[in-house]
Design a protein around this motif. Sequence first.
Motif, PDB file in Angstrom:
ATOM      1  N   MET A  35       0.830  -1.206   0.000  1.00 11.60           N
ATOM      2  CA  MET A  35       0.000   0.000   0.000  1.00 11.60           C
ATOM      3  C   MET A  35       0.865   1.258   0.000  1.00 11.60           C
ATOM      4  O   MET A  35       0.486   2.269  -0.592  1.00 11.60           O
ATOM      5  CB  MET A  35      -0.959   0.010   1.190  1.00 11.60           C
ATOM      6  CG  MET A  35      -1.938   1.163   1.150  1.00 11.60           C
ATOM      7  SD  MET A  35      -2.897   1.288  -0.384  1.00 11.60           S
ATOM      8  CE  MET A  35      -4.197   0.132  -0.058  1.00 11.60           C
ATOM      9  N   CYS A  62       0.234   7.170  -6.331  1.00  9.10           N
ATOM     10  CA  CYS A  62      -0.883   8.124  -6.335  1.00  9.10           C
ATOM     11  C   CYS A  62      -0.361   9.539  -6.195  1.00  9.10           C
ATOM     12  O   CYS A  62      -0.816  10.456  -6.891  1.00  9.10           O
ATOM     13  CB  CYS A  62      -1.856   7.825  -5.200  1.00  9.10           C
ATOM     14  SG  CYS A  62      -2.810   6.321  -5.399  1.00  9.10           S
ATOM     15  N   ARG A 112      -7.834   5.822  -8.473  1.00 11.16           N
ATOM     16  CA  ARG A 112      -8.587   4.747  -7.823  1.00 11.16           C
ATOM     17  C   ARG A 112      -7.668   3.565  -7.620  1.00 11.16           C
ATOM     18  O   ARG A 112      -7.003   3.124  -8.550  1.00 11.16           O
ATOM     19  CB  ARG A 112      -9.771   4.307  -8.673  1.00 11.16           C
ATOM     20  CG  ARG A 112     -10.822   5.377  -8.956  1.00 11.16           C
ATOM     21  CD  ARG A 112     -11.722   5.700  -7.788  1.00 11.16           C
ATOM     22  NE  ARG A 112     -12.592   4.659  -7.374  1.00 11.16           N
ATOM     23  CZ  ARG A 112     -13.895   4.598  -7.654  1.00 11.16           C
ATOM     24  NH1 ARG A 112     -14.462   5.538  -8.370  1.00 11.16           N
ATOM     25  NH2 ARG A 112     -14.621   3.609  -7.214  1.00 11.16           N
ATOM     26  N   GLY A 152     -12.750  -0.384  -3.473  1.00 13.06           N
ATOM     27  CA  GLY A 152     -11.463   0.273  -3.630  1.00 13.06           C
ATOM     28  C   GLY A 152     -11.397   1.603  -2.919  1.00 13.06           C
ATOM     29  O   GLY A 152     -12.285   1.986  -2.164  1.00 13.06           O
ATOM     30  N   THR A 153     -10.313   2.308  -3.194  1.00 12.38           N
ATOM     31  CA  THR A 153     -10.030   3.579  -2.542  1.00 12.38           C
ATOM     32  C   THR A 153      -9.855   4.662  -3.587  1.00 12.38           C
ATOM     33  O   THR A 153      -9.124   4.480  -4.552  1.00 12.38           O
ATOM     34  CB  THR A 153      -8.731   3.469  -1.712  1.00 12.38           C
ATOM     35  OG1 THR A 153      -8.886   2.406  -0.772  1.00 12.38           O
ATOM     36  CG2 THR A 153      -8.415   4.761  -0.989  1.00 12.38           C
ATOM     37  N   ARG A 154     -10.537   5.763  -3.410  1.00 10.30           N
ATOM     38  CA  ARG A 154     -10.390   6.909  -4.311  1.00 10.30           C
ATOM     39  C   ARG A 154      -9.480   7.910  -3.618  1.00 10.30           C
ATOM     40  O   ARG A 154      -9.718   8.301  -2.475  1.00 10.30           O
ATOM     41  CB  ARG A 154     -11.747   7.528  -4.602  1.00 10.30           C
ATOM     42  CG  ARG A 154     -11.674   8.636  -5.638  1.00 10.30           C
ATOM     43  CD  ARG A 154     -13.044   9.052  -6.079  1.00 10.30           C
ATOM     44  NE  ARG A 154     -13.706   9.781  -5.007  1.00 10.30           N
ATOM     45  CZ  ARG A 154     -14.588  10.733  -5.208  1.00 10.30           C
ATOM     46  NH1 ARG A 154     -14.958  11.057  -6.427  1.00 10.30           N
ATOM     47  NH2 ARG A 154     -15.140  11.360  -4.203  1.00 10.30           N
ATOM     48  N   VAL A 155      -8.433   8.316  -4.317  1.00 13.87           N
ATOM     49  CA  VAL A 155      -7.455   9.259  -3.759  1.00 13.87           C
ATOM     50  C   VAL A 155      -7.574  10.567  -4.536  1.00 13.87           C
ATOM     51  O   VAL A 155      -7.502  10.581  -5.761  1.00 13.87           O
ATOM     52  CB  VAL A 155      -6.022   8.696  -3.860  1.00 13.87           C
ATOM     53  CG1 VAL A 155      -5.026   9.652  -3.225  1.00 13.87           C
ATOM     54  CG2 VAL A 155      -5.943   7.317  -3.213  1.00 13.87           C
TER      55      VAL A 155
END
Length: 73
Positions: free
Chosen positions: A18, A25, A37, A58-61
């Motif tokens: 991560m 990112c 994403r 998921g993760t949105r940055v």
Amino acid sequence: MAEEVEDLIRRHTVSGGMILKLEACKRALAAGVSQVRIVGGAKTDGLLSAANGGKGPGTRVLPAYPVSAKIAS
């Protein structure tokens, strides 16, 4: 965004792969991408949903300041 990523790493909130994803990112956002994403491959349609703007997994940055705010200042 960069400061938040460094803080997460320093506090050991994120680790392993991560960290590499969040560093990527940071670079993408610094280059002007409006959002990133991070989507795992466990859910069958997860990537497709994320690519189509769905709420999906998921993760949105996002950047600390929206891209339009950077241009305006």
